[in-house]
Design a protein around this motif. Structure first.
Motif, PDB file in Angstrom:
ATOM      1  N   SER A  23      38.726 -24.262  -0.708  1.00  0.00           N
ATOM      2  CA  SER A  23      39.792 -24.822  -1.295  1.00  0.00           C
ATOM      3  C   SER A  23      39.914 -23.666  -2.609  1.00  0.00           C
ATOM      4  CB  SER A  23      39.593 -26.217  -1.864  1.00  0.00           C
ATOM      5  OG  SER A  23      40.546 -26.450  -2.900  1.00  0.00           O
ATOM      6  N   ASP A  56      34.502 -26.228  -0.994  1.00  0.00           N
ATOM      7  CA  ASP A  56      35.488 -26.728  -0.312  1.00  0.00           C
ATOM      8  C   ASP A  56      36.325 -28.001  -1.041  1.00  0.00           C
ATOM      9  OD1 ASP A  56      34.324 -29.292  -0.053  1.00  0.00           O
ATOM     10  OD2 ASP A  56      33.313 -28.873   2.052  1.00  0.00           O
ATOM     11  N   ASN A  57      37.206 -28.501  -0.335  1.00  0.00           N
ATOM     12  CA  ASN A  57      38.049 -29.492  -0.904  1.00  0.00           C
ATOM     13  C   ASN A  57      37.338 -30.814  -1.108  1.00  0.00           C
ATOM     14  OD1 ASN A  57      38.128 -29.792   1.828  1.00  0.00           O
ATOM     15  ND2 ASN A  57      40.127 -30.865   1.956  1.00  0.00           N
ATOM     16  N   PRO A  77      45.966 -24.349   4.651  1.00  0.00           N
ATOM     17  CA  PRO A  77      45.304 -24.382   3.130  1.00  0.00           C
ATOM     18  C   PRO A  77      45.694 -23.190   2.608  1.00  0.00           C
ATOM     19  CG  PRO A  77      43.636 -24.966   4.769  1.00  0.00           C
ATOM     20  CD  PRO A  77      44.765 -24.276   5.704  1.00  0.00           C
ATOM     21  N   HIS A  90      40.011 -26.230  -5.830  1.00  0.00           N
ATOM     22  CA  HIS A  90      38.553 -26.644  -6.417  1.00  0.00           C
ATOM     23  C   HIS A  90      37.628 -25.486  -6.666  1.00  0.00           C
ATOM     24  CE1 HIS A  90      40.468 -29.866  -3.843  1.00  0.00           C
ATOM     25  NE2 HIS A  90      39.737 -30.693  -4.634  1.00  0.00           N
ATOM     26  N   ALA A 136      42.395 -28.118  -9.433  1.00  0.00           N
ATOM     27  CA  ALA A 136      42.687 -29.353  -8.505  1.00  0.00           C
ATOM     28  C   ALA A 136      42.466 -30.532  -9.445  1.00  0.00           C
ATOM     29  CB  ALA A 136      41.390 -29.409  -7.628  1.00  0.00           C
TER      30      ALA A 136
END
Lengths: 198, 198
Positions: A49, A70-71, A131, A52, B93
């Motif tokens: 991500s 990652d997310n 994504p 993030h 995020a």
């Protein structure tokens, strides 16, 4: 010597990379942008991500030595090496059909979005969303005004990046087919990759 | 006079905004970050996308007069007014459980991520992913090095933004509960909103 594979111009490739292995992505001609994604091999809903990773690094763009998350904010990749000048983009969406239609191209113009889905399909995999990508070698400077410019790459032929997998991953590359604006010097070409053992 | 509603401190709210209506979000105390999302009311898989909006605008952060687009690159919102200095963030995020656990907080710390899902649930709606948010009033300057700083807001009490819906939308606001780092001046507070007719 690890074998070197090709991502043909305007196409994508997906590869399984086991924890401890790494993927080297080679900008064969130096002028090519590569949209890059990574997914948790055990749960494709967990993916590299950009938003993030920017938060984790407090920086717009990852560089050598960084851990990419990652997310779920879990470490996914180590950005192990980069022989290019380190100019990459994290803020621009991957190109897609709508992008090219708005640019006046045919409906069937290749796109990084479609390349992602086709590459995953070649492994029998699918994801519901595309994504935000890590756009390797893509030169999108942020001016002091906050304006973004779309420039040609500054990488040299043979420049490469290496991402080490911290978990079992599916990594996906797309040799960006953008041939309207000049991010690929107006001529999308192939790139190469190699899977490196630990 | 349109009625003014409250988003309590650390909480979220979702509202249906018909095409032609607008949502005004008021930073009552000036110090509060508001994570903001919008979804197509007819298809929640289509949502306001930061990466597509940055590409459409060739700018990191939208400002008054801009059209914000969704993940299909379709116009979704008009950024109609902004009485604040225009300092907003699109690259970080939304906070979530993992963020607070890493900061040493309890597992049940409120988060913008949970606020999104709870707010949608109050309308009987659900989404599988938490899109990147438009972080209103959030002051994350990008230094020339590409480093990001996490600063307090520069908005004044009563500053507001207005988003006009170009399609029927579900808009969601979260009064960010971040109380560890100083983006909310260390004290999450309430904000207000108002639905404006066309």
């Amino acid at each position: 010597m690890p074998s070197i594979q090709e991502v043909p111009a305007r196409q994508g490739r997906a590869v399984k990379i086991a924890r401890g292995q790494a993927l080297q992505i080679i900008n064969t001609f130096g002028t090519q942008v590569v949209d890059f994604w990574a997914f948790d091999a055990r749960d494709l809903g967990a993916y590299l991500s950009m938003e993030h990773t920017r938060a984790a690094l407090s920086r717009l763009t990852p560089r050598t030595g960084d851990i990419l998350v990652d997310n779920r904010r879990e470490p996914m990749l180590s950005f192990e090496a980069d022989t290019s000048p380190g100019i990459h983009d994290t803020v621009i969406a991957p190109c897609d059909r709508a992008r090219y239609v708005k640019l006046g191209c045919a409906e069937d113009h290749a796109s990084c979005h479609n390349n992602l889905h086709r590459a995953l399909d070649s492994l029998g995999l699918a994801v519901p969303v595309c994504p935000a990508s890590f756009n390797l070698f893509m030169n999108i400077p942020v001016l002091p005004s906050g304006d973004l410019e779309w420039r040609e790459t500054v990488s040299k032929p043979g420049d490469s990046v290496i991402f080490r997998a911290l978990i079992d991953c599916i990594m996906v590359m797309s040799a960006c087919p953008q041939d309207v604006i000049r991010i690929n010097a107006g001529r999308p070409v192939s790139v190469q990759y190699s899977v490196l053992d630990g």
